[in-house]
Design an enzyme around this catalytic site. Structure first.
Site, mmCIF file in Angstrom:
data_model
loop_
_atom_site.group_PDB
_atom_site.id
_atom_site.type_symbol
_atom_site.label_atom_id
_atom_site.label_comp_id
_atom_site.label_asym_id
_atom_site.label_seq_id
_atom_site.Cartn_x
_atom_site.Cartn_y
_atom_site.Cartn_z
ATOM 1 N N ASP A 1 0.803 -1.284 -0.023
ATOM 2 C CA ASP A 1 -0.011 -0.005 -0.039
ATOM 3 C C ASP A 1 0.943 1.295 -0.032
ATOM 4 O O ASP A 1 0.267 2.240 0.690
ATOM 5 C CB ASP A 1 -1.022 0.043 1.110
ATOM 6 C CG ASP A 1 -1.862 -1.183 1.325
ATOM 7 O OD1 ASP A 1 -2.443 -1.759 0.151
ATOM 8 O OD2 ASP A 1 -1.775 -1.818 2.370
ATOM 9 N N LYS B 1 1.937 2.294 -5.341
ATOM 10 C CA LYS B 1 2.502 1.773 -6.431
ATOM 11 C C LYS B 1 1.725 2.069 -7.853
ATOM 12 O O LYS B 1 2.375 2.517 -8.748
ATOM 13 C CB LYS B 1 2.553 0.251 -6.507
ATOM 14 C CG LYS B 1 3.656 -0.354 -5.575
ATOM 15 C CD LYS B 1 3.803 -1.809 -5.398
ATOM 16 C CE LYS B 1 2.484 -2.239 -4.772
ATOM 17 N NZ LYS B 1 2.757 -2.693 -3.540
ATOM 18 N N GLY C 1 -4.399 -4.310 -4.058
ATOM 19 C CA GLY C 1 -5.258 -3.019 -4.238
ATOM 20 C C GLY C 1 -4.432 -1.945 -4.635
ATOM 21 O O GLY C 1 -3.592 -1.136 -3.981
ATOM 22 N N HIS C 2 -4.945 -1.381 -5.824
ATOM 23 C CA HIS C 2 -4.269 -0.281 -6.377
ATOM 24 C C HIS C 2 -5.288 0.876 -6.257
ATOM 25 O O HIS C 2 -6.077 0.545 -7.071
ATOM 26 C CB HIS C 2 -3.525 -0.455 -7.621
ATOM 27 C CG HIS C 2 -2.427 -1.375 -7.714
ATOM 28 N ND1 HIS C 2 -1.658 -1.711 -8.894
ATOM 29 C CD2 HIS C 2 -1.675 -1.885 -6.467
ATOM 30 C CE1 HIS C 2 -0.707 -2.601 -8.358
ATOM 31 N NE2 HIS C 2 -0.851 -2.679 -6.956
ATOM 32 N N THR C 3 -4.950 2.039 -6.021
ATOM 33 C CA THR C 3 -5.974 3.081 -6.480
ATOM 34 C C THR C 3 -5.198 3.826 -7.463
ATOM 35 O O THR C 3 -4.026 4.336 -7.182
ATOM 36 C CB THR C 3 -6.324 3.989 -5.279
ATOM 37 O OG1 THR C 3 -6.826 3.165 -4.121
ATOM 38 C CG2 THR C 3 -7.286 4.959 -5.667
ATOM 39 N N THR D 1 -6.671 -11.472 3.712
ATOM 40 C CA THR D 1 -7.741 -10.909 2.984
ATOM 41 C C THR D 1 -8.747 -11.939 2.522
ATOM 42 O O THR D 1 -9.699 -11.376 2.213
ATOM 43 C CB THR D 1 -7.088 -10.181 1.592
ATOM 44 O OG1 THR D 1 -6.673 -11.290 0.710
ATOM 45 C CG2 THR D 1 -6.318 -9.233 1.948
ATOM 46 N N GLN E 1 1.598 -6.381 -2.861
ATOM 47 C CA GLN E 1 1.772 -6.181 -1.463
ATOM 48 C C GLN E 1 3.218 -5.660 -1.309
ATOM 49 O O GLN E 1 3.573 -4.533 -1.963
ATOM 50 C CB GLN E 1 2.005 -7.724 -0.953
ATOM 51 C CG GLN E 1 0.641 -8.415 -0.936
ATOM 52 C CD GLN E 1 0.230 -8.893 -2.134
ATOM 53 O OE1 GLN E 1 0.907 -9.601 -2.846
ATOM 54 N NE2 GLN E 1 -1.097 -8.718 -2.652
ATOM 55 N N THR F 1 2.271 -12.693 3.082
ATOM 56 C CA THR F 1 1.540 -13.136 2.125
ATOM 57 C C THR F 1 2.175 -14.420 1.342
ATOM 58 O O THR F 1 3.354 -14.856 1.934
ATOM 59 C CB THR F 1 1.154 -12.186 0.979
ATOM 60 O OG1 THR F 1 0.088 -12.979 0.008
ATOM 61 C CG2 THR F 1 2.457 -12.024 0.041
ATOM 62 N N THR G 1 -8.730 -3.076 -0.778
ATOM 63 C CA THR G 1 -9.396 -4.558 -0.961
ATOM 64 C C THR G 1 -10.398 -4.897 0.004
ATOM 65 O O THR G 1 -11.588 -5.481 -0.106
ATOM 66 C CB THR G 1 -8.105 -5.453 -1.181
ATOM 67 O OG1 THR G 1 -7.383 -5.190 -2.286
ATOM 68 C CG2 THR G 1 -8.778 -6.818 -1.123
ATOM 69 N N THR G 2 -9.838 -4.822 1.196
ATOM 70 C CA THR G 2 -10.906 -5.050 2.250
ATOM 71 C C THR G 2 -11.577 -4.183 3.183
ATOM 72 O O THR G 2 -12.250 -4.482 3.896
ATOM 73 C CB THR G 2 -10.003 -6.088 3.501
ATOM 74 O OG1 THR G 2 -8.941 -4.892 3.997
ATOM 75 C CG2 THR G 2 -9.385 -7.142 2.772
ATOM 76 N N LYS H 1 3.576 10.104 -0.784
ATOM 77 C CA LYS H 1 2.629 10.648 0.367
ATOM 78 C C LYS H 1 3.422 11.722 1.277
ATOM 79 O O LYS H 1 3.150 11.404 2.501
ATOM 80 C CB LYS H 1 2.021 9.573 1.089
ATOM 81 C CG LYS H 1 0.840 8.749 0.246
ATOM 82 C CD LYS H 1 0.090 7.690 0.963
ATOM 83 C CE LYS H 1 -1.309 7.819 0.389
ATOM 84 N NZ LYS H 1 -2.067 6.912 1.386
ATOM 85 N N VAL I 1 3.617 14.033 -4.115
ATOM 86 C CA VAL I 1 3.149 15.111 -3.185
ATOM 87 C C VAL I 1 1.857 15.401 -3.035
ATOM 88 O O VAL I 1 1.319 16.179 -2.569
ATOM 89 C CB VAL I 1 4.081 16.557 -3.482
ATOM 90 C CG1 VAL I 1 5.377 16.608 -3.173
ATOM 91 C CG2 VAL I 1 3.554 16.674 -5.044
#
Ligand code: IMP
Length: 427
Positions: A13, A16, A40-42, A128, A223, A238, A299-300, A330, A413
């Site tokens: 998280d 990526k 889970g990629h946003t 998960t 991951q 994992t 994801t969860t 971030k 940023v």
């Protein structure tokens, strides 16, 4: 042209999706090499936000071929619904390639994941619940089902029967569950065969030919380093290899082809699920990082555990992955803190320790030793170059770089596509 690996340097998280997307325009192939829909990629494109679980984030780039490599575990129903969700939003997914050797997450693998976690009680991993571990266990036990098996009903039936034999004993006798019928599983899996057929390919051949033709191939780890089955905080990991070596085994591309290994590093630390986390915060600072950083699992939907930056972990990631660069993400989340503590070493049973201990017992006893760096209050989301950052933010980045053992070549940023400072080009 180069093959590059992008992977998480912490517990996943790290952001990526944003990094992959940044490179998307100049990359010809984006390959996932391990994991499954536990990831889970946003990815934010314009004003659109996409949450991807199984598909490589390159799927959003019109010029790029997204590849699901042999090392990935595929839940066909999740894959098909992720594809149709994207199609409904006008994204063309027709270029996708799926390795015929990738393993299938069957419905019984999902059942086994859930019941074993329940059985572990307070010792649970906090998976998960997507069937990832049991599917890799079947692969290693040589009772797995592969994508190519969907195209031979007789083989598929024999394999499902063989795999279910022992599991049904376990489900009925140990877990007090109903047995799962072979025919029901085979029927469900065969139902996916035709829909997946256009995507199935010999991805090993495709990728190696692409590299011979000087195409740019980007490997995207799911991951993170500390969740690696071999190099992570076992058993709270994992069941695959997100570390750089996994890019080779999970795709069939040799290590001599890889020229750059980029570790995605969050400016602080987060973790989902159980397991040790030396810099974890249980106070208002932890809650603020979670709130400002939007630290909730894609994801969860679980809240992520949050803590300060840990340089011991970053150094470890540099070592086990042979990192050539970091992408620091971030940084903007830290805006507003007067002082920012950074973990530079651990105290373990009264001794100062600079490197990650291999012993699980020692790691569980590790207490962070902090150095405190001065913070900044200026908005940094519009910064376009390193020089645009406030002095204290520059110093924070420089300090992290020095402690972590590889150059920080890009800085996130803000969540948007253009909210990134590029220092050294990745290509
Ligand atoms: P599994 O991958 O579902 O077996 O879960 C094993 C561990 O990895 C658990 O602690 C999960 O929370 C963690 N995990 C799996 N995928 C991700 C991810 O994409 N980001 C962060 N943690 C993950």
């Amino acid at each position: 042209m180069p093959a590059l690996v992008l992977l998480g340097a912490q517990w996943g998280d790290e952001g990526k999706g944003k990094a992959t997307d940044l490179l998307g325009g100049s990359v010809d192939y984006v390959v996932r090499y391990q994991g499954g829909n536990n990831a889970g990629h946003t990815v934010v494109v314009g004003d659109q936000k996409y949450a991807l679980h199984l598909l490589p984030s390159g799927i959003l780039s019109p010029t790029c071929v997204p590849v699901i490599g042999n090392g990935v575990v595929v839940d066909p129903s999740v894959l098909l619904s992720e594809l149709s969700g994207l199609n409904e939003r006008g994204v063309d997914t027709s270029k996708l390639l799926i390795s015929g050797n990738a393993h299938i997450i069957t419905p019984y693998n999902v059942t086994v994941d859930k019941v074993t976690e329940r059985f572990l009680g307070k010792r649970k991993i906090g998976t998960t619940g997507r069937g990832i571990g049991p599917t890799y266990a079947d692969k290693i036990n040589r009772v797995g089902i592969r994508v190519q098996d969907l195209y031979d009903e007789s083989i598929l039936t024999q394999k499902v029967e063989a795999s279910l034999g022992a599991k049904n004993q376990m489900l009925t006798k140990l877990y007090n569950r109903r047995a799962i019928a072979t025919e029901q599983v085979v029927e469900e899996l065969l139902g996916y065969a035709e829909k997946l057929a256009p995507y199935v390919a010999d991805t090993v051949l495709v990728l190696n030919q692409a590299l011979e033709e000087n195409k740019v191939v980007l490997f995207e780890g799911g991951q993170g380093t500390l969740l690696d089955i071999d190099h992570g905080t076992y058993p709270f990991v994992t069941s695959s290899n997100p570390t750089a070596g996994g890019a080779c085994t999970g795709s069939g591309v040799g290590p001599t082809k890889i020229s750059r290994v980029i570790g995605i590093l969050k400016a602080y630390t987060t973790r989902v699920g159980a397991g040790p986390f030396p810099t974890e915060l249980f106070d208002e600072d932890g809650a603020a990082l979670r709130r400002i950083g939007g630290e909730r699992g894609v994801t969860t939907g679980r809240d992520r555990r949050c803590g300060w930056f840990d340089a011991v972990i970053a150094r470890y990631a540099t070592r086990v992955n042979g990192l050539t660069d970091f992408f620091l993400t971030k940084l903007d989340v830290l805006t507003g803190w007067e002082q920012i503590p950074v973990c530079v070493a651990y105290e373990i049973d009264g001794k100062r320790v600079e490197e990650l201990p291999y012993s699980q017992t020692d790691f569980h006893h590790a207490k962070p030793i902090y150095e405190t760096l001065p913070g900044w209050s200026e908005d940094i989301t519009k910064a376009k170059s390193f020089a645009d950052l406030p002095k204290n933010a520059q110093n924070y980045v420089k300090a992290l770089e020095e402690m972590s053992g590889a150059p920080i070549s890009a800085i996130g940023v803000g969540p948007g596509r253009d909210e990134t400072i590029e220092i050294n080009s990745f290509l």
